[in-house]
Design a protein around this motif. Sequence first.
Motif, PDB file in Angstrom:
ATOM      1  N   SER A 157       1.558   5.819  -5.167  1.00  0.00           N
ATOM      2  CA  SER A 157       0.302   5.473  -4.493  1.00  0.00           C
ATOM      3  C   SER A 157       0.171   3.962  -4.369  1.00  0.00           C
ATOM      4  N   SER A 158      -0.800   3.535  -3.592  1.00  0.00           N
ATOM      5  CA  SER A 158      -0.985   2.125  -3.259  1.00  0.00           C
ATOM      6  C   SER A 158      -1.219   1.257  -4.499  1.00  0.00           C
ATOM      7  N   ARG A 176      -6.261   8.813 -12.341  1.00  0.00           N
ATOM      8  CA  ARG A 176      -7.551   8.479 -11.730  1.00  0.00           C
ATOM      9  C   ARG A 176      -7.931   9.526 -10.701  1.00  0.00           C
ATOM     10  N   THR A 194      -2.630   1.088  -9.763  1.00  0.00           N
ATOM     11  CA  THR A 194      -2.497   1.784  -8.494  1.00  0.00           C
ATOM     12  C   THR A 194      -3.742   2.646  -8.289  1.00  0.00           C
ATOM     13  N   LEU A 195      -3.774   3.365  -7.192  1.00  0.00           N
ATOM     14  CA  LEU A 195      -4.886   4.278  -6.951  1.00  0.00           C
ATOM     15  C   LEU A 195      -4.904   5.431  -7.948  1.00  0.00           C
ATOM     16  N   GLN A 196      -3.764   5.676  -8.616  1.00  0.00           N
ATOM     17  CA  GLN A 196      -3.664   6.824  -9.515  1.00  0.00           C
ATOM     18  C   GLN A 196      -3.625   6.462 -10.992  1.00  0.00           C
ATOM     19  N   VAL A 236      -3.072  -1.703  -6.234  1.00  0.00           N
ATOM     20  CA  VAL A 236      -4.375  -2.341  -6.019  1.00  0.00           C
ATOM     21  C   VAL A 236      -4.544  -3.628  -6.822  1.00  0.00           C
ATOM     22  N   ASP A 251       0.804  -1.220   0.000  1.00  0.00           N
ATOM     23  CA  ASP A 251       0.000   0.000   0.000  1.00  0.00           C
ATOM     24  C   ASP A 251       0.837   1.271   0.000  1.00  0.00           C
TER      25      ASP A 251
END
Length: 212
Positions: free
Chosen positions: A173-174, A211, A189-191, A176, A147
């Motif tokens: 960022s994390s 994102r 990732t989160l982005q 996923v 994460d």
Amino acid sequence: MASVGSPVIFKEFCPLYYLLNAIPTKIQKGFRSIVVYLTALDTNGDYIAVGSSIGMLYLYCRHLNQMKKYNFEGRCESITFVKLLSCFDDLVAVGTASGRVAVFQLVSSLPGRNKQLRRFDVAGIHKSSITALAWSPNGMKLFSGDDKGKIVYSALDLDQGICNSSLVLEEPSSIVQLDYNQKVLLVSTLQRTLLFYTEEKSVNQVGTQPRK
């Protein structure tokens, strides 16, 4: 003329009581009673793997109708991700909330297969919760993401009992999701989402907008 597709098979969904009843809802630790939460899940044709908040991996063999338990040595911590693989040997990778990653090479009754349970540890590169794991089809490569955005590549030699790990990518960022095929690692990732080419060590972003 419309093409004839494969026949549709209807299946009924029902709770897996035979599986859930084999996992305790509480454990006793000293004078304390600790509730057991189910925290991670993966399945294939042979096994159902369930991770728990007490650091215990419950592995149900679908052919033998047997439940086996595996755990990390040392302190009890929540399992955050599990990933099964059936190749020449049956493997399961497990990640925890503190960043520990281990691979269990399972015992098989089939001739020529592994006859002794073995465990491989990814040396402490991750320092935070494991959020994704991905195998290569032959079980010689394992990718793990956390994460904090770190992605670690682990090369496994099952015959020699060796696991060598190195940091290959670090995102802001994390992580996923991870998926690997044909020397290309898909990273979400989160982005953003990107393709990481493992031979060239190059990155190709999917899309141009981050994102929200």
